[in-house]
Design a protein around this motif. Structure first.
Motif, PDB file in Angstrom:
ATOM      1  N   ILE A  90       3.316  -4.919   5.854  1.00  0.00           N
ATOM      2  CA  ILE A  90       4.298  -4.730   5.790  1.00  0.00           C
ATOM      3  C   ILE A  90       3.656  -4.418   3.399  1.00  0.00           C
ATOM      4  N   ASP A  91       4.252  -4.078   2.621  1.00  0.00           N
ATOM      5  CA  ASP A  91       3.377  -3.836   1.990  1.00  0.00           C
ATOM      6  C   ASP A  91       4.007  -4.994   0.959  1.00  0.00           C
ATOM      7  N   TYR A  92       2.230  -5.462   0.526  1.00  0.00           N
ATOM      8  CA  TYR A  92       2.781  -5.762  -0.577  1.00  0.00           C
ATOM      9  C   TYR A  92       3.729  -5.598  -1.151  1.00  0.00           C
ATOM     10  N   GLY A  93       4.623  -7.811  -2.116  1.00  0.00           N
ATOM     11  CA  GLY A  93       5.567  -7.405  -3.019  1.00  0.00           C
ATOM     12  C   GLY A  93       5.531  -6.739  -4.206  1.00  0.00           C
ATOM     13  N   ALA A  94       4.685  -6.312  -4.831  1.00  0.00           N
ATOM     14  CA  ALA A  94       4.725  -5.267  -5.954  1.00  0.00           C
ATOM     15  C   ALA A  94       5.417  -3.954  -5.773  1.00  0.00           C
ATOM     16  N   LYS A  95       4.827  -3.873  -4.550  1.00  0.00           N
ATOM     17  CA  LYS A  95       5.533  -2.406  -3.951  1.00  0.00           C
ATOM     18  C   LYS A  95       7.285  -2.849  -3.603  1.00  0.00           C
ATOM     19  N   ILE A  96       7.731  -1.605  -4.772  1.00  0.00           N
ATOM     20  CA  ILE A  96       9.477  -1.801  -3.658  1.00  0.00           C
ATOM     21  C   ILE A  96       9.466  -0.685  -3.386  1.00  0.00           C
ATOM     22  N   LEU A  97       8.865   0.671  -3.396  1.00  0.00           N
ATOM     23  CA  LEU A  97       9.069   1.402  -2.613  1.00  0.00           C
ATOM     24  C   LEU A  97       7.985   2.560  -2.730  1.00  0.00           C
ATOM     25  N   THR A  98       7.808   2.681  -1.420  1.00  0.00           N
ATOM     26  CA  THR A  98       6.081   3.921  -0.979  1.00  0.00           C
ATOM     27  C   THR A  98       7.035   4.506  -0.337  1.00  0.00           C
ATOM     28  N   ALA A  99       6.056   6.227  -0.763  1.00  0.00           N
ATOM     29  CA  ALA A  99       6.283   7.389  -1.087  1.00  0.00           C
ATOM     30  C   ALA A  99       5.109   8.207  -0.348  1.00  0.00           C
ATOM     31  N   VAL A 100       5.026   8.621   0.903  1.00  0.00           N
ATOM     32  CA  VAL A 100       3.459   9.644   1.343  1.00  0.00           C
ATOM     33  C   VAL A 100       3.416  10.256   1.784  1.00  0.00           C
ATOM     34  N   LEU A 101       2.791  11.324   0.946  1.00  0.00           N
ATOM     35  CA  LEU A 101       1.902  12.809   0.626  1.00  0.00           C
ATOM     36  C   LEU A 101       1.374  13.352   2.050  1.00  0.00           C
ATOM     37  N   TYR A 102       1.374  13.878   3.243  1.00  0.00           N
ATOM     38  CA  TYR A 102       0.567  14.088   4.124  1.00  0.00           C
ATOM     39  C   TYR A 102      -0.563  15.196   3.653  1.00  0.00           C
ATOM     40  N   ILE A 103      -1.107  15.672   3.232  1.00  0.00           N
ATOM     41  CA  ILE A 103      -2.074  16.301   2.605  1.00  0.00           C
ATOM     42  C   ILE A 103      -2.783  17.365   3.614  1.00  0.00           C
ATOM     43  N   SER A 104      -4.153  17.100   4.404  1.00  0.00           N
ATOM     44  CA  SER A 104      -5.062  17.012   5.199  1.00  0.00           C
ATOM     45  C   SER A 104      -5.520  16.273   5.818  1.00  0.00           C
ATOM     46  N   PRO A 105      -6.581  16.939   6.734  1.00  0.00           N
ATOM     47  CA  PRO A 105      -6.697  18.201   7.827  1.00  0.00           C
ATOM     48  C   PRO A 105      -4.659  18.394   7.534  1.00  0.00           C
ATOM     49  N   GLU A 106      -4.947  19.545   8.860  1.00  0.00           N
ATOM     50  CA  GLU A 106      -4.188  19.867   9.352  1.00  0.00           C
ATOM     51  C   GLU A 106      -3.434  19.175  10.746  1.00  0.00           C
ATOM     52  N   LYS A 107      -4.346  18.807  11.271  1.00  0.00           N
ATOM     53  CA  LYS A 107      -3.890  17.872  12.954  1.00  0.00           C
ATOM     54  C   LYS A 107      -4.391  16.231  12.136  1.00  0.00           C
ATOM     55  N   ASN A 108      -3.406  15.447  12.385  1.00  0.00           N
ATOM     56  CA  ASN A 108      -3.784  13.922  12.081  1.00  0.00           C
ATOM     57  C   ASN A 108      -2.579  13.149  12.655  1.00  0.00           C
ATOM     58  N   CYS A 109      -3.157  11.709  12.517  1.00  0.00           N
ATOM     59  CA  CYS A 109      -2.516  10.392  13.169  1.00  0.00           C
ATOM     60  C   CYS A 109      -1.158  10.988  11.442  1.00  0.00           C
ATOM     61  N   GLY A 110      -0.033  10.375  11.821  1.00  0.00           N
ATOM     62  CA  GLY A 110       1.084  10.484  10.365  1.00  0.00           C
ATOM     63  C   GLY A 110       1.230   9.015  10.420  1.00  0.00           C
ATOM     64  N   THR A 111       2.442   8.138  10.157  1.00  0.00           N
ATOM     65  CA  THR A 111       2.787   6.337   9.751  1.00  0.00           C
ATOM     66  C   THR A 111       2.542   6.130  10.729  1.00  0.00           C
ATOM     67  N   ILE A 112       2.212   4.813  11.725  1.00  0.00           N
ATOM     68  CA  ILE A 112       2.965   4.118  12.685  1.00  0.00           C
ATOM     69  C   ILE A 112       3.660   2.589  12.418  1.00  0.00           C
ATOM     70  N   LEU A 113       5.247   2.822  13.159  1.00  0.00           N
ATOM     71  CA  LEU A 113       5.741   1.950  12.554  1.00  0.00           C
ATOM     72  C   LEU A 113       6.155   1.082  14.080  1.00  0.00           C
ATOM     73  N   HIS A 133       9.622   5.151   2.415  1.00  0.00           N
ATOM     74  CA  HIS A 133      10.740   3.601   2.999  1.00  0.00           C
ATOM     75  C   HIS A 133      10.603   2.690   1.434  1.00  0.00           C
ATOM     76  N   CYS A 134      11.791   1.450   1.578  1.00  0.00           N
ATOM     77  CA  CYS A 134      11.556   0.712   0.607  1.00  0.00           C
ATOM     78  C   CYS A 134      10.667  -0.422   1.783  1.00  0.00           C
ATOM     79  N   PRO A 135       9.822  -0.867   1.553  1.00  0.00           N
ATOM     80  CA  PRO A 135       9.705  -1.948   1.763  1.00  0.00           C
ATOM     81  C   PRO A 135      10.260  -3.913   1.899  1.00  0.00           C
ATOM     82  N   PHE A 136      10.187  -4.123   3.164  1.00  0.00           N
ATOM     83  CA  PHE A 136      11.006  -6.005   3.409  1.00  0.00           C
ATOM     84  C   PHE A 136      10.767  -6.351   4.532  1.00  0.00           C
TER      85      PHE A 136
END
Length: 185
Positions: A90-113, A133-136
């Motif tokens: 879980i993202d640590y306490g200083a992070k209120i919101l996390t955003a991840v932009l997928y760049i490269s390669p064309e195929k890979n694994c996204g974020t596992i929830l 997402h908002c970590p909590f």
């Protein structure tokens, strides 16, 4: 698109205009060419996500408490070598919101929830998609690079609470302020 399973998150496909994303793809190639054997996190110096602001919190039912006077936005490249794995967390306490932009390669694994039973749900990898997402408690997630030859490149944007930065954990916290894109607006 807003999702609630296994926790609240937003996925924006085709997030950035083509010309901006093409420029980021070129920059990503430079980061990969200069990458070391470990994950690298060079700072991003422009605000690619002006829509990530105070209003974004209204979309989420749970947001960590924070003092708006001490909230700021920062972004960084994340270059993960082939085979890289980042454990469940879980993202640590200083992070209120996390955003991840997928760049490269064309195929890979996204974020596992993970749900409460730790069943995996993958946010699909698609270049130029933004996962937010908002970590909590209850926002357990991980990511990895399954490729044996390609680097996995993303840009991570965080809204952070300066009061929660921990010099013992974060080291020289000035790096966070020196790379801040803006105060939270």
């Amino acid at each position: 698109m807003f999702y609630t399973d296994p926790f609240e998150y937003i996925l924006i496909e085709d997030c950035l205009p083509d010309d901006v994303f093409d420029r980021l793809l070129k920059e990503a190639k430079n980061h990969v060419a200069n990458a070391a054997e470990k994950r690298e996190n060079p700072a991003v110096t422009e605000d690619l996500f002006p829509f990530i602001n105070k209003a974004m919190f209204d979309k989420f039912s749970k947001v960590r408490e924070f003092d708006p006077k001490f909230a700021f936005k920062r972004a960084e490249w994340s270059v993960q070598p082939p085979g890289y794995q980042f454990r469940k967390h879980i993202d640590y306490g200083a992070k209120i919101l996390t955003a991840v932009l997928y760049i490269s390669p064309e195929k890979n694994c996204g974020t596992i929830l993970y749900d409460k039973d730790e069943k995996e749900i993958e946010v699909p990898w698609k270049p130029n998609s933004l996962f937010i997402h908002c970590p909590f408690d209850g926002t357990l997630h991980s990511y990895h690079n399954p490729s044996d030859k390609d680097y996995r490149v993303t840009i991570m944007c965080h809204i952070m609470d300066a009061k929660r930065l921990n010099p013992k954990k974060d080291g020289d916290v000035r790096k966070f302020f020196n790379t801040a894109l803006s105060k939270l607006s």
